[in-house]
Design a protein around this motif. Structure first.
Motif, PDB file in Angstrom:
ATOM      1  N   ASP A  10       0.758  -1.154   0.023  1.00  0.00           N
ATOM      2  CA  ASP A  10       0.229   0.145   0.030  1.00  0.00           C
ATOM      3  C   ASP A  10       0.618   1.295  -0.068  1.00  0.00           C
ATOM      4  OD1 ASP A  10      -1.692  -2.179   0.922  1.00  0.00           O
ATOM      5  OD2 ASP A  10      -3.295  -0.723   0.983  1.00  0.00           O
ATOM      6  N   SER A  11       1.960   1.112   0.963  1.00  0.00           N
ATOM      7  CA  SER A  11       2.917   2.392   0.799  1.00  0.00           C
ATOM      8  C   SER A  11       3.694   2.806  -0.279  1.00  0.00           C
ATOM      9  CB  SER A  11       3.695   2.273   2.149  1.00  0.00           C
ATOM     10  OG  SER A  11       2.917   2.222   3.259  1.00  0.00           O
ATOM     11  N   LEU A  16       4.283   5.583  -5.750  1.00  0.00           N
ATOM     12  CA  LEU A  16       4.094   5.729  -6.938  1.00  0.00           C
ATOM     13  C   LEU A  16       2.750   6.471  -7.691  1.00  0.00           C
ATOM     14  CD1 LEU A  16       4.786   1.968  -8.043  1.00  0.00           C
ATOM     15  CD2 LEU A  16       6.283   3.795  -8.220  1.00  0.00           C
ATOM     16  N   LEU A  17       1.668   6.362  -6.970  1.00  0.00           N
ATOM     17  CA  LEU A  17       0.748   7.165  -7.268  1.00  0.00           C
ATOM     18  C   LEU A  17       1.037   8.751  -7.106  1.00  0.00           C
ATOM     19  CD1 LEU A  17      -2.211   7.492  -8.270  1.00  0.00           C
ATOM     20  CD2 LEU A  17      -3.048   7.156  -5.841  1.00  0.00           C
ATOM     21  N   CYS A  18       1.476   9.003  -5.713  1.00  0.00           N
ATOM     22  CA  CYS A  18       1.829  10.430  -5.636  1.00  0.00           C
ATOM     23  C   CYS A  18       2.663  11.066  -6.623  1.00  0.00           C
ATOM     24  CB  CYS A  18       2.244  10.476  -4.116  1.00  0.00           C
ATOM     25  SG  CYS A  18       2.786  12.301  -3.638  1.00  0.00           S
ATOM     26  N   TRP A  42       2.646  -7.667  -7.403  1.00  0.00           N
ATOM     27  CA  TRP A  42       2.454  -7.910  -5.989  1.00  0.00           C
ATOM     28  C   TRP A  42       0.990  -8.528  -5.625  1.00  0.00           C
ATOM     29  CZ3 TRP A  42       3.732  -1.842  -6.360  1.00  0.00           C
ATOM     30  CH2 TRP A  42       5.115  -1.894  -6.326  1.00  0.00           C
ATOM     31  N   GLU A  43       0.622  -8.935  -6.675  1.00  0.00           N
ATOM     32  CA  GLU A  43      -0.860 -10.002  -6.370  1.00  0.00           C
ATOM     33  C   GLU A  43      -1.764  -9.176  -5.878  1.00  0.00           C
ATOM     34  OE1 GLU A  43       0.342 -14.490  -6.855  1.00  0.00           O
ATOM     35  OE2 GLU A  43       1.337 -13.633  -5.452  1.00  0.00           O
ATOM     36  N   VAL A  49      -5.974   1.597  -6.898  1.00  0.00           N
ATOM     37  CA  VAL A  49      -4.821   2.193  -6.922  1.00  0.00           C
ATOM     38  C   VAL A  49      -5.194   3.583  -7.031  1.00  0.00           C
ATOM     39  CG1 VAL A  49      -3.325   0.171  -8.156  1.00  0.00           C
ATOM     40  CG2 VAL A  49      -4.615   2.029  -9.651  1.00  0.00           C
ATOM     41  N   GLY A  50      -6.229   4.178  -7.797  1.00  0.00           N
ATOM     42  CA  GLY A  50      -6.210   5.605  -8.040  1.00  0.00           C
ATOM     43  C   GLY A  50      -6.670   6.317  -6.740  1.00  0.00           C
ATOM     44  N   SER A  51      -7.203   5.218  -5.606  1.00  0.00           N
ATOM     45  CA  SER A  51      -7.639   6.156  -4.425  1.00  0.00           C
ATOM     46  C   SER A  51      -6.962   5.730  -3.080  1.00  0.00           C
ATOM     47  CB  SER A  51      -9.050   5.374  -4.171  1.00  0.00           C
ATOM     48  OG  SER A  51      -9.071   4.266  -4.110  1.00  0.00           O
TER      49      SER A  51
END
Length: 321
Positions: A10-11, A16-18, A42-43, A49-51
């Motif tokens: 998650d981190s 990556l999203l940021c 990462w299965e 991912v967008g949120s």
């Protein structure tokens, strides 16, 4: 191998999203590729991912203390950087910010900085210098002492490779020759080239991994290598492929044209994620071993030795299995 503690997924995804949330937000292609990475490598297909909460560069540096995890993050951030079209100053600055925080450096930073500050020609020259070293580093190890004549083909090399036909059915040597026949390629050494030794190793890697020569498969092969062994040479291979087949502003000498936005195609993005996963499951890196020594062995045994699993879909047009 690319390994990430499940508690960090998650981190890292948030980082990556940021790192692509610039100029009004991530592009459709960037989100598509990020989703493919998270789902397959990462299965975590369940992760939206967008949120995912954003993780800043400084926060991520406190979370990721392992060098392998840091370089992995940087290379994946780089892949997402190449998926922004047109490229932007804000995106390049974001990659630099995370790289600085994670204490990661690389040729990609200089190439993309020059792309934005000095233009395509300067970036292409950076890429050309980088590629000269990269292709030498990725050449067949057993040919390292063999001199290359810039004025004549390497007929002895071509004959040595052609002799693989004497090996039995199902051997790596026979499969390697079939690879050239299947895709209409000349054996290294037949044509005048300074890169014959590179292509011996590169195409042996194609053969063992079971990936074809489509542009999407070329990106996937470099991702497979990077996932198989997160070292400097394989990271450089990933960069070289992404610039040529995704960013499209510079080409290696053996290509007549490049692609831009290739990973906007969902199957191509999925292939990238799937091959990252498949490469990460290998036990050892086979891209720079003595392939001549392996050539008499059954291809199935070579794949078993290195832990090369079957593709998700061998009949998708991007595999040769």
């Amino acid at each position: 191998m690319l390994k990430l503690d499940p508690v960090l997924v998650d981190s890292v995804t948030g980082g990556l999203l940021c790192g692509i949330d610039v100029d009004g937000g991530p592009t459709t292609e960037q989100l598509l590729v990020l989703k493919a990475i998270v789902s397959h490598l990462w299965e975590r297909p369940d992760l939206e991912v967008g949120s995912v909460p954003h993780i800043s560069a400084r926060e991520l540096a406190n979370i990721l203390t392992d060098e392998n995890a840091r370089t992995m993050f940087h290379e994946l951030h780089l892949a997402l950087e190449t998926c922004r079209h047109p490229q932007s100053l804000a995106q390049v600055a974001a990659v630099q910010e995370y790289a600085d925080a994670l204490e990661v450096d690389g040729d990609d930073l200089e190439i993309f900085r020059d792309l934005m500050s000095s233009g395509v020609e300067a970036a292409a020259q950076d890429y050309k210098r980088f590629l000269t070293i990269d292709m030498l580093d990725r050449s067949e190890p057993s040919l390292s002492e063999t001199k290359v004549d810039a004025l004549h083909p390497e007929t002895q090399l071509a004959e040595k490779l052609g002799a693989f036909s004497e090996y039995g059915p199902g051997t790596l040597g026979r499969a390697y020759l079939s690879f050239y026949e299947r895709f209409g390629l000349s054996l290294p050494g037949i044509d005048l080239s300074l890169n014959n030794h590179f292509f011996v190793a590169h195409d042996m890697t194609h053969t063992i991994a079971g990936l074809s020569t489509t542009p999407a498969a070329e990106i996937a092969l470099s991702a497979f290598q990077f996932a198989m062994n997160n070292n400097r040479i394989n990271r450089a291979a990933f960069l070289a492929s992404l610039v040529a087949h995704e960013a499209g502003f510079a080409l290696p000498p053996h290509l007549s044209s490049g692609e831009t936005g290739l990973l906007l195609d969902p199957p191509a993005a999925q292939l990238l994620g799937q091959e990252l996963r498949r490469g990460s499951q290998c036990r050892k890196d086979f891209s720079l071993v003595d392939h001549f020594a392996l050539a008499p062995l059954l291809l199935s045994d070579v794949r078993s030795e290195f832990g090369v699993g079957a593709p998700v879909d061998p009949l998708d047009g991007h595999h040769w299995w």
